[in-house]
Design an enzyme around this catalytic site. Structure first.
Site, PDB file in Angstrom:
ATOM      1  N   GLU A   1      -3.055 -10.254   3.527  1.00 24.92           N
ATOM      2  CA  GLU A   1      -2.447  -9.562   4.665  1.00 24.92           C
ATOM      3  C   GLU A   1      -1.034 -10.099   4.864  1.00 24.92           C
ATOM      4  O   GLU A   1      -0.724 -11.215   4.424  1.00 24.92           O
ATOM      5  CB  GLU A   1      -3.265  -9.847   5.930  1.00 24.92           C
ATOM      6  CG  GLU A   1      -4.619  -9.191   5.933  1.00 24.92           C
ATOM      7  CD  GLU A   1      -4.532  -7.687   5.764  1.00 24.92           C
ATOM      8  OE1 GLU A   1      -3.945  -7.020   6.621  1.00 24.92           O
ATOM      9  OE2 GLU A   1      -5.051  -7.182   4.772  1.00 24.92           O
TER      10      GLU A   1
ATOM     11  N   GLY B   1      -5.348  -4.606  -3.007  1.00 26.32           N
ATOM     12  CA  GLY B   1      -4.337  -4.309  -4.019  1.00 26.32           C
ATOM     13  C   GLY B   1      -3.844  -2.875  -3.886  1.00 26.32           C
ATOM     14  O   GLY B   1      -4.517  -2.024  -3.302  1.00 26.32           O
TER      15      GLY B   1
ATOM     16  N   VAL C   1       0.836  -1.208   0.000  1.00 20.61           N
ATOM     17  CA  VAL C   1       0.000   0.000   0.000  1.00 20.61           C
ATOM     18  C   VAL C   1       0.871   1.257   0.000  1.00 20.61           C
ATOM     19  O   VAL C   1       0.647   2.188  -0.784  1.00 20.61           O
ATOM     20  CB  VAL C   1      -0.971  -0.001   1.209  1.00 20.61           C
ATOM     21  CG1 VAL C   1      -1.820   1.261   1.216  1.00 20.61           C
ATOM     22  CG2 VAL C   1      -1.872  -1.240   1.165  1.00 20.61           C
TER      23      VAL C   1
ATOM     24  N   GLY D   1     -10.874  -1.689   0.294  1.00 22.63           N
ATOM     25  CA  GLY D   1      -9.892  -1.160  -0.667  1.00 22.63           C
ATOM     26  C   GLY D   1     -10.359   0.164  -1.242  1.00 22.63           C
ATOM     27  O   GLY D   1     -10.510   1.152  -0.530  1.00 22.63           O
TER      28      GLY D   1
ATOM     29  N   LYS E   1      -7.420  -1.936   9.403  1.00 23.53           N
ATOM     30  CA  LYS E   1      -8.745  -2.292   9.950  1.00 23.53           C
ATOM     31  C   LYS E   1      -8.652  -2.925  11.332  1.00 23.53           C
ATOM     32  O   LYS E   1      -9.520  -2.724  12.170  1.00 23.53           O
ATOM     33  CB  LYS E   1      -9.488  -3.217   8.980  1.00 23.53           C
ATOM     34  CG  LYS E   1      -9.016  -4.626   8.894  1.00 23.53           C
ATOM     35  CD  LYS E   1      -8.053  -5.097   7.849  1.00 23.53           C
ATOM     36  CE  LYS E   1      -7.597  -4.225   6.779  1.00 23.53           C
ATOM     37  NZ  LYS E   1      -7.006  -4.963   5.654  1.00 23.53           N
TER      38      LYS E   1
ATOM     39  N   VAL F   1     -11.465  -0.549   4.990  1.00 25.44           N
ATOM     40  CA  VAL F   1     -12.495  -1.515   4.560  1.00 25.44           C
ATOM     41  C   VAL F   1     -12.765  -1.344   3.071  1.00 25.44           C
ATOM     42  O   VAL F   1     -13.029  -0.232   2.602  1.00 25.44           O
ATOM     43  CB  VAL F   1     -13.829  -1.305   5.319  1.00 25.44           C
ATOM     44  CG1 VAL F   1     -14.822  -2.400   4.955  1.00 25.44           C
ATOM     45  CG2 VAL F   1     -13.615  -1.267   6.821  1.00 25.44           C
TER      46      VAL F   1
ATOM     47  N   GLU G   1     -10.590   5.467   5.452  1.00 20.94           N
ATOM     48  CA  GLU G   1     -11.377   4.953   4.325  1.00 20.94           C
ATOM     49  C   GLU G   1     -10.807   3.641   3.779  1.00 20.94           C
ATOM     50  O   GLU G   1     -11.543   2.737   3.376  1.00 20.94           O
ATOM     51  CB  GLU G   1     -11.427   6.003   3.208  1.00 20.94           C
ATOM     52  CG  GLU G   1     -12.285   5.640   2.026  1.00 20.94           C
ATOM     53  CD  GLU G   1     -13.749   5.463   2.399  1.00 20.94           C
ATOM     54  OE1 GLU G   1     -14.386   6.429   2.820  1.00 20.94           O
ATOM     55  OE2 GLU G   1     -14.254   4.329   2.257  1.00 20.94           O
TER      56      GLU G   1
ATOM     57  N   LYS H   1     -13.174  -5.818   9.576  1.00 14.27           N
ATOM     58  CA  LYS H   1     -13.859  -4.862   8.692  1.00 14.27           C
ATOM     59  C   LYS H   1     -15.340  -4.751   9.059  1.00 14.27           C
ATOM     60  O   LYS H   1     -15.911  -3.657   9.052  1.00 14.27           O
ATOM     61  CB  LYS H   1     -13.698  -5.295   7.233  1.00 14.27           C
ATOM     62  CG  LYS H   1     -12.256  -5.160   6.746  1.00 14.27           C
ATOM     63  CD  LYS H   1     -12.065  -5.854   5.412  1.00 14.27           C
ATOM     64  CE  LYS H   1     -10.672  -5.666   4.868  1.00 14.27           C
ATOM     65  NZ  LYS H   1     -10.379  -6.552   3.732  1.00 14.27           N
TER      66      LYS H   1
END
Ligand code: NAP
Ligand code: HSE
Length: 430
Positions: free
Chosen positions: A191, A303, A15, A135, A106, A133, A130, A206
């Protein structure tokens, strides 16, 4: 007049790399939108010697979190490292130091969200999440704002991309579970520890975040009955398809008269249901509000690219507020705590696969256990027999029944000498 908004990343993995790349590639557009550039001042990682794909000056990559958390040029801390600790302490320290925070974590929000949001409110700082949960699917902002006038009655979701990818490949291509998981990891969906995905914990985190926002009542992850996908067999997909169903890992939270029901489990969904058509890494969330009726959000749930879209949206909202001096508008408060109801309140139809001795009278004995517990059979199919072991598989669909009654019947069935194994037990989610 401020010349820039400073960002500091904690985490430069899937990420973090996506975020740095998009910030670099769209820098001019973001500068025009915010009024000043957003500049990445530092990125904290576990191992600074690792080669990095992110377009970032290696001098800025460090393992010194304290330096980032006290850097006066960092306005916003972007936590994209994951896990509970030390992420929790880093976010507390960032807020205490007067920094705004964006997180994709999350687990952290599910476990510590209310406490951290209270701290953010006390300090007049933003804490946005944001990306935690779904993506790239906008979910938190609609629940914070756009659906606020509603009394929400249910949230039903496919919210783990890794398991949905695995289940889709197993159902459509007969893929092996281990191969499909390895591919999901390679694509950056899983994860850091994939146990969280395949055992359903990621989906439970989530659901805790979504339900807490939707019902304005704290739902903790440990209050969610959670089952993973590791015990499913390829045959279940085949038998479910013959009956007109698909198998999906579904997270559900429902408001009942006396409290909330919450669960994460693989379930049978009729193939015509909207969630049954959500395949691969796609996620979908159905929210029912009393004013809106059902609204459906769908998109890529994991992703680097979709997740960086959500992280950067939060970052831009904060940067805009920092530049224009808008006070924190993200505070939301909980209402009266709703009790979380036990699984004995769940009522559904059930799919049961049992491996039994292939001889006369066996079916009658199973039917008696179910009947004695008030569970009515809707259909039975005898599947492949194993001649060597003289066993056969029975696939049973029940009528609607109390889950506690079905579990009692299954415990009795498992004790019968003619039963080798109660292999699968799945709810039919309607
Ligand atoms: P990842 O690829 O494993 O990256 C984790 C990063 O954090 C790495 O750069 C790692 O450093 C760093 N890190 C780990 N422990 C650290 C520590 N103790 N101190 C400093 N740095 C540390 O994970 P990811 O997939 O990007 O996920 C990050 C977060 O985003 C998680 O909360 C995850 O749940 C969430 N998320 C992920 C996705 C997704 O599709 N991947 C989607 C939505 C949300 P090194 O590089 O040196 O190892
Ligand atoms: N591992 C998570 C998933 C990433 O597969 O959905 C997105 O939160």
């Amino acid at each position: 007049m401020r010349k820039a908004v400073g960002g500091g990343l904690i985490g430069l993995g899937v990420v973090g790399t996506g975020v740095v790349r998009v910030l670099a590639e769209r820098a001019d557009f973001f500068t025009r939108q915010v009024g000043v550039p957003i500049i990445v001042r530092r990125a904290v990682v576990r191992d600074p010697s690792k080669p990095r794909l992110a377009p970032i000056d290696p001098e800025l990559v460090t393992d010194d979190a304290a330096a980032l958390l006290t850097d006066p040029e960092v306005d916003v801390v972007v936590e994209v490292m994951g896990g509970e600790e030390p992420a929790h302490q880093y976010i507390r320290r960032a807020l205490e130091a007067g920094k705004h925070v964006v997180t994709a974590n999350k687990e952290l929000i599910a476990k510590h969200g209310p406490e951290l949001l209270a701290l953010a409110r006390e300090r007049g700082r933003y804490l946005l999440f944001e990306a935690s949960v779904g993506g790239g699917i906008p979910l938190i902002a609609p629940l914070r704002r756009d659906l606020l006038a509603n009394r929400i009655t249910s949230v039903r979701a496919i919210i783990n991309g890794t398991t949905n990818y695995i289940l889709t490949r197993m159902a459509q291509e007969g893929a092996d579970y281990a191969d499909a998981l390895a591919e999901a990891q390679r694509l950056g969906y899983a994860e850091p520890d994939p146990t969280n995905d395949v055992e359903g914990y990621d989906a439970a985190y989530k659901l805790a975040v979504l339900a807490t926002l939707a019902f304005r009542s704290r739902l903790a992850p440990e209050q969610i009955r959670t089952e993973g996908i590791t015990r499913l067999s390829a045959r279940d997909f085949l038998y479910a398809a013959e009956l007109g169903y698909v198998i999906k890992l579904v997270a559900v939270a429902e408001r009942r008269d006396h409290g909330l029901l919450a669960r994460v489990a693989p379930v049978l969904l009729h193939r015509d249901e909207p969630l049954a058509k959500v395949d691969g890494v796609y996620n979908a969330v159905q929210i029912v509000g009393d004013l809106t009726g059902m609204v459906l959000f769908e998109g890529r749930g994991a992703g680097a690219e979709p997740t960086s879209s959500a992280v950067i949206a939060d970052l831009l909202e904060i940067a805009d507020a920092v530049v224009h001096g808008i006070p924190n508008r993200t505070a939301w408060s909980l209402e009266e705590q709703l009790p979380v109801l036990g699984p004995d309140q769940i009522e559904s139809r059930y799919y049961i696969r049992v491996t039994v001795s292939d001889r006369p009278g066996v079916l009658a004995r199973l039917a008696k256990c179910l009947g004695d517990n008030d569970v009515s059979i809707a259909a039975v199919n005898q599947k492949e027999a194993n001649e060597d072991q003289q066993t056969a598989e029975l696939v049973i669909m029940t009528h609607r029944a109390r889950e506690s009654a079905v579990l009692r019947a299954l415990a009795e069935i498992a004790e019968l000498p003619v039963v080798a194994e109660v292999s699968t037990f799945l709810r039919v989610e309607e």
